[in-house]
Design an enzyme around this catalytic site. Structure first.
Site, PDB file in Angstrom:
ATOM      1  N   ASP A   1       1.936   3.733  -2.344  1.00 16.60           N
ATOM      2  CA  ASP A   1       1.518   4.866  -1.357  1.00 16.60           C
ATOM      3  C   ASP A   1       0.007   4.720  -0.799  1.00 16.60           C
ATOM      4  O   ASP A   1      -0.895   4.445  -1.761  1.00 16.60           O
ATOM      5  CB  ASP A   1       1.842   6.226  -1.853  1.00 16.60           C
ATOM      6  CG  ASP A   1       1.703   7.368  -1.158  1.00 16.60           C
ATOM      7  OD1 ASP A   1       2.103   7.172   0.308  1.00 16.60           O
ATOM      8  OD2 ASP A   1       1.854   8.401  -1.526  1.00 16.60           O
TER       9      ASP A   1
ATOM     10  N   ASN B   1      11.907   8.213   4.313  1.00 16.65           N
ATOM     11  CA  ASN B   1      10.968   7.501   5.172  1.00 16.65           C
ATOM     12  C   ASN B   1      11.645   7.318   6.976  1.00 16.65           C
ATOM     13  O   ASN B   1      11.039   6.984   7.675  1.00 16.65           O
ATOM     14  CB  ASN B   1      10.501   6.283   4.792  1.00 16.65           C
ATOM     15  CG  ASN B   1       9.608   6.632   3.612  1.00 16.65           C
ATOM     16  OD1 ASN B   1       9.356   5.839   2.773  1.00 16.65           O
ATOM     17  ND2 ASN B   1       8.740   7.695   3.722  1.00 16.65           N
TER      18      ASN B   1
HETATM   19  C1  IPE Z   1       6.855   7.536  -1.333  1.00  9.95           C
HETATM   20  O1  IPE Z   1       5.951   7.655  -0.325  1.00  9.95           O
HETATM   21  C2  IPE Z   1       8.033   6.568  -0.763  1.00  9.95           C
HETATM   22  C3  IPE Z   1       7.390   5.200  -0.899  1.00  9.95           C
HETATM   23  C4  IPE Z   1       6.401   4.631  -1.274  1.00  9.95           C
HETATM   24  C5  IPE Z   1       8.198   4.248  -0.148  1.00  9.95           C
HETATM   25  P1  IPE Z   1       5.882   9.101   0.462  1.00  9.95           P
HETATM   26  O2  IPE Z   1       4.393   8.804   1.357  1.00  9.95           O
HETATM   27  O3  IPE Z   1       6.962   8.543   1.687  1.00  9.95           O
HETATM   28  O4  IPE Z   1       5.924   9.993  -0.082  1.00  9.95           O
HETATM   29  P2  IPE Z   1       5.590  11.610   0.089  1.00  9.95           P
HETATM   30  O5  IPE Z   1       6.078  11.858   1.494  1.00  9.95           O
HETATM   31  O6  IPE Z   1       4.011  11.765   0.118  1.00  9.95           O
HETATM   32  O7  IPE Z   1       5.959  12.481  -0.984  1.00  9.95           O
HETATM   33  C1  IPE Z   2       3.385   4.019   1.624  1.00  6.64           C
HETATM   34  O1  IPE Z   2       2.345   4.429   2.731  1.00  6.64           O
HETATM   35  C2  IPE Z   2       4.311   3.214   2.440  1.00  6.64           C
HETATM   36  C3  IPE Z   2       5.560   3.901   2.933  1.00  6.64           C
HETATM   37  C4  IPE Z   2       5.993   5.101   2.435  1.00  6.64           C
HETATM   38  C5  IPE Z   2       6.403   2.814   3.511  1.00  6.64           C
HETATM   39  P1  IPE Z   2       2.391   5.712   3.502  1.00  6.64           P
HETATM   40  O2  IPE Z   2       2.744   5.248   4.902  1.00  6.64           O
HETATM   41  O3  IPE Z   2       2.970   6.510   2.781  1.00  6.64           O
HETATM   42  O4  IPE Z   2       0.812   5.956   3.544  1.00  6.64           O
HETATM   43  P2  IPE Z   2       0.123   7.516   3.794  1.00  6.64           P
HETATM   44  O5  IPE Z   2       0.787   8.073   2.246  1.00  6.64           O
HETATM   45  O6  IPE Z   2       0.760   7.881   4.759  1.00  6.64           O
HETATM   46  O7  IPE Z   2      -1.297   7.337   3.603  1.00  6.64           O
HETATM   47 MG    MG Z   3       2.459   8.331   1.771  1.00  6.93          MG
END
Ligand code: IPE
Ligand code: IPE
Ligand code: MG
Length: 226
Positions: free
Chosen positions: A16, A64
């Site tokens: 994340d 996502n």
């Molecule tokens: C969790 O990250 C899912 C993945 C790393 C694929 P998100 O960024 O989607 O999670 P939330 O929305 O902060 O809980």
């Molecule tokens: C994690 O990084 C990757 C996926 C969930 C695909 P994010 O895209 O959630 O990055 P932040 O949390 O918005 O910084």
């Molecule tokens: Mg994220």
């Protein structure tokens, strides 16, 4: 660099913070995802070196799919191209590669590429690398319960998409968020959690070693008295 003193059987990652990493640099979120692929590579390399048998990554959740279309398409494309690029690395290092999730939502082109990679690396003996893609823990339990009802089994673990894969010993989530976000809900029952403020694109071998040191200091009791 040092080696971890205790090597877990299965380490899993909620990767994340890619978007925030990019925004901090005034760039589009997708640049964070590109750089995040480098972290996956670094973690896989270190895992093979340290003798870790299973390493898994939450790359794309069921939720996502609700992100803006450009980001979803960008992530699909990145997944496709990363697979293509990594085949030789997997074969050279004896890595078996698997993708787990609800692939009914994924394009035929990407599905074919995933199948090709899984078949080509099926003989890998050193380590299994798993990408959770279009995955959610509730989806997994739902599909397992449905199949179990039809087939008449008794252990839900045999029907989860992770059947045959040991539950994670250690879950590492980057970016400072301290939640599971619908990841493996059943399988994480006795997993140790390490949360780090490091954003995923900055998570490399050194940060991995720190997390393994933290794991080594934990006392896993599994409900028993020691
Ligand atoms: C969790 O990250 C899912 C993945 C790393 C694929 P998100 O960024 O989607 O999670 P939330 O929305 O902060 O809980
Ligand atoms: C994690 O990084 C990757 C996926 C969930 C695909 P994010 O895209 O959630 O990055 P932040 O949390 O918005 O910084
Ligand atoms: Mg994220």
């Amino acid at each position: 660099m040092d080696k971890p003193e205790i090597v877990p059987l299965h380490v899993s990652f909620i990767m994340d913070g890619n978007g925030r990493w990019a925004r901090q640099r005034g760039k589009d979120r997708i640049f964070g995802h590109f750089e995040g692929v480098e972290s996956v590579r670094a973690v896989m390399e270190a895992s093979v070196e340290w003798g870790i048998k299973y390493v898994s990554f939450f790359a794309f959740s069921e939720e996502n799919w609700n992100r803006p279309e450009t980001e979803v398409l960008g992530l699909m494309d990145l997944m496709f191209r990363s697979l293509r690029n990594e085949l030789k690395t997997f074969l050279d290092n004896g890595i078996r590669f698997r993708v787990l999730g609800d692939l009914s939502r994924v394009s035929q082109r990407l599905k074919d590429e995933i199948k090709h990679m899984e078949d080509a690396t099926a003989g890998g003996q050193n380590m299994t690398a798993i990408i959770f893609f279009s995955y959610s823990g509730k989806w997994d339990i739902r599909q397992a319960a449905q199949r179990m009802a039809v087939e008449g089994g008794s252990d839900i673990a045999d029907y989860l998409i992770t059947a045959g894969i040991p539950d994670p010993d250690l879950l590492i989530r980057t970016s400072g968020e301290e939640r599971i976000s619908n990841y493996m809900l059943w399988q994480l029952a006795y997993t140790e959690f390490v949360f780090t403020p490091t954003l995923w694109p900055d998570f490399r071998k050194e940060q991995y070693l720190d997390a393994l040191r933290e794991y080594a200091s934990r006392d896993r009791r599994f409900g028993k008295v020691k």
